[in-house]
Design an enzyme around this catalytic site. Sequence first.
Site, mmCIF file in Angstrom:
data_model
loop_
_atom_site.group_PDB
_atom_site.id
_atom_site.type_symbol
_atom_site.label_atom_id
_atom_site.label_comp_id
_atom_site.label_asym_id
_atom_site.label_seq_id
_atom_site.Cartn_x
_atom_site.Cartn_y
_atom_site.Cartn_z
ATOM 1 N N PHE A 1 126.671 48.699 -57.030
ATOM 2 C CA PHE A 1 126.764 47.723 -58.063
ATOM 3 C C PHE A 1 126.841 47.921 -59.621
ATOM 4 O O PHE A 1 126.551 48.627 -60.371
ATOM 5 C CB PHE A 1 125.395 46.314 -58.187
ATOM 6 C CG PHE A 1 125.436 45.357 -58.544
ATOM 7 C CD1 PHE A 1 125.854 44.458 -57.826
ATOM 8 C CD2 PHE A 1 125.699 45.426 -60.072
ATOM 9 C CE1 PHE A 1 126.150 42.452 -58.384
ATOM 10 C CE2 PHE A 1 126.068 43.633 -60.488
ATOM 11 C CZ PHE A 1 126.314 42.836 -60.052
ATOM 12 N N ASP B 1 126.776 54.980 -64.902
ATOM 13 C CA ASP B 1 126.653 53.743 -65.031
ATOM 14 C C ASP B 1 125.172 53.439 -65.132
ATOM 15 O O ASP B 1 124.195 53.326 -64.187
ATOM 16 C CB ASP B 1 127.252 52.652 -63.916
ATOM 17 C CG ASP B 1 126.558 51.262 -64.438
ATOM 18 O OD1 ASP B 1 126.101 51.129 -64.843
ATOM 19 O OD2 ASP B 1 127.387 50.060 -63.086
ATOM 20 N N LYS C 1 122.722 45.621 -70.589
ATOM 21 C CA LYS C 1 121.943 45.497 -70.731
ATOM 22 C C LYS C 1 120.983 45.410 -71.644
ATOM 23 O O LYS C 1 120.787 44.471 -73.269
ATOM 24 C CB LYS C 1 121.203 45.445 -70.049
ATOM 25 C CG LYS C 1 121.939 45.128 -68.302
ATOM 26 C CD LYS C 1 121.200 45.365 -67.236
ATOM 27 C CE LYS C 1 122.012 45.189 -65.964
ATOM 28 N NZ LYS C 1 122.307 43.730 -65.246
HETATM 29 C C1 LIG Z 1 124.159 48.928 -63.102
HETATM 30 C C2 LIG Z 1 124.895 48.068 -63.442
HETATM 31 N N1 LIG Z 1 126.068 48.133 -63.992
HETATM 32 C C3 LIG Z 1 126.787 46.592 -64.313
HETATM 33 C C4 LIG Z 1 125.857 45.634 -64.295
HETATM 34 C C5 LIG Z 1 126.951 44.139 -64.433
HETATM 35 O O1 LIG Z 1 126.367 44.462 -65.900
HETATM 36 P P1 LIG Z 1 126.764 42.504 -66.310
HETATM 37 O O2 LIG Z 1 125.590 41.373 -65.363
HETATM 38 O O3 LIG Z 1 125.819 42.500 -67.781
HETATM 39 O O4 LIG Z 1 128.103 42.587 -66.401
HETATM 40 C C6 LIG Z 1 124.659 45.675 -63.468
HETATM 41 C C7 LIG Z 1 124.278 44.496 -64.104
HETATM 42 O O5 LIG Z 1 123.595 43.997 -62.703
HETATM 43 C C8 LIG Z 1 124.806 46.745 -62.437
HETATM 44 O O6 LIG Z 1 123.412 46.481 -63.043
#
Ligand SMILES: Cc1ncc(COP(=O)(O)O)c(C=O)c1O
Length: 404
Positions: free
Chosen positions: A145, A230, A259
């Site tokens: 994700f 990530d 976040k």
């Molecule tokens: C590992 C990871 N990458 C990227 C994102 C995307 O972040 P955003 O919702 O701020 O676009 C998330 C969101 O849950 C995430 O958990």
Amino acid sequence: MIEDMLRTPSAVRDAERYTAHNYHPLPVVISSAEGAWLTDVDGRRYLDCLAGYSALNFGHRHPALIRAAHEQLDRLTLTSRAFIHDQFADFCRELAALCGKDLVLPMNTGAEAVETGIKVARKWGYQVKRVAPGQANIIVADGNFHGRTTTIVSFSTDADARADFGPYTPGFTVVPYGDLAALEAAIDENTVAVLLEPIQGEQGVVLPPEGYLPGVRRACTDRNVLFIADEIQSGLGRTGRTFACDHEGVVPDMYLLGKALGGGIVPVSAVAADADVLGVLRPGQHGSTFGGNPLACAVATEVVRLLATGEFQRRSAELGERLRAGLEGLLGSGLVAVRVRGLWAGVDIDPALMTGRQACERLMDRGVLAKDTHGSTIRLAPPLVITSDEIDHAVAQLAAVLAG
Ligand SMILES: Cc1ncc(COP(=O)(O)O)c(C=O)c1O
């Protein structure tokens, strides 16, 4: 009778009526919060065990973060990157130092950080690695994700996230998460990067086998491929270390952050990397009107300073062991699997008992808010300011829900 006087039902109805139904929220309407606690429009209090998907690692309205935001609101909120503002350098320098990298590129949302990482990796591939034009490829893992843009959902393996959003962006190869041999076999002369979550949060706090991340690091170094971690959900103290990669001594080429970087106040994301990687971008090739704005930088600098003390990483590591002990005590009593790293837990409920959604609804009735994922899994990610008594309380409520 008393039910008729509650504000929640009509507030839920109104919220549903005027929005696209791209979420399925629990029927609770929050109006204020402090630390690890939320209060709804009817005055009921809930222990927050989601923390805004880890955007609230420092709790709701942490005094230092609120102070930084207030002070900045009273001075300067936005310039765009057309001009330099006086909060920018401190933020970039201090975040780069926290990451052990040369440079930082600030954006807003997590998905934008991921998109930035993809663009930088492709440009690096063409300009530094000398991949043939248009052939750059990035290896990702199944169950990933990384966000919701059209390019990112192109390499999602979740049907809900991906179906009917094509045509899909090419240039990605999906391999099984945790399978180092499969990843090594997928690398070829066009591979510019491997993009992974060091722990898969949305998938249910799934940890790769020990040795996998160091193996990925080695493979990337040996084959001249960038390792992009990530850490948008796993980073910034959540797992008991600054980064989840730290648990295995792994340093990626690029950190993607988001976040918690915004302190639960403003959306702030960033890519951190060395100059030989981030330096490939020239003026006009990437940007964002709000990325690195003064309010975001003021709050995020304070976030970096909180993390630099190490206090939150320590709390997360110590209290995480208490959470682990509590949850593992429920194995066989309604839980079939428990995965914990720091104050981050994925628990699988016996599907014969109830769904994850039902468990979260019953937890809500008992004053604990958490979120289900993938059917029978619940993710627990309380703010790192939670106390040990509050952890015990959350575990006790989960035990009561499982006991029916
Ligand atoms: C590992 C990871 N990458 C990227 C994102 C995307 O972040 P955003 O919702 O701020 O676009 C998330 C969101 O849950 C995430 O958990």
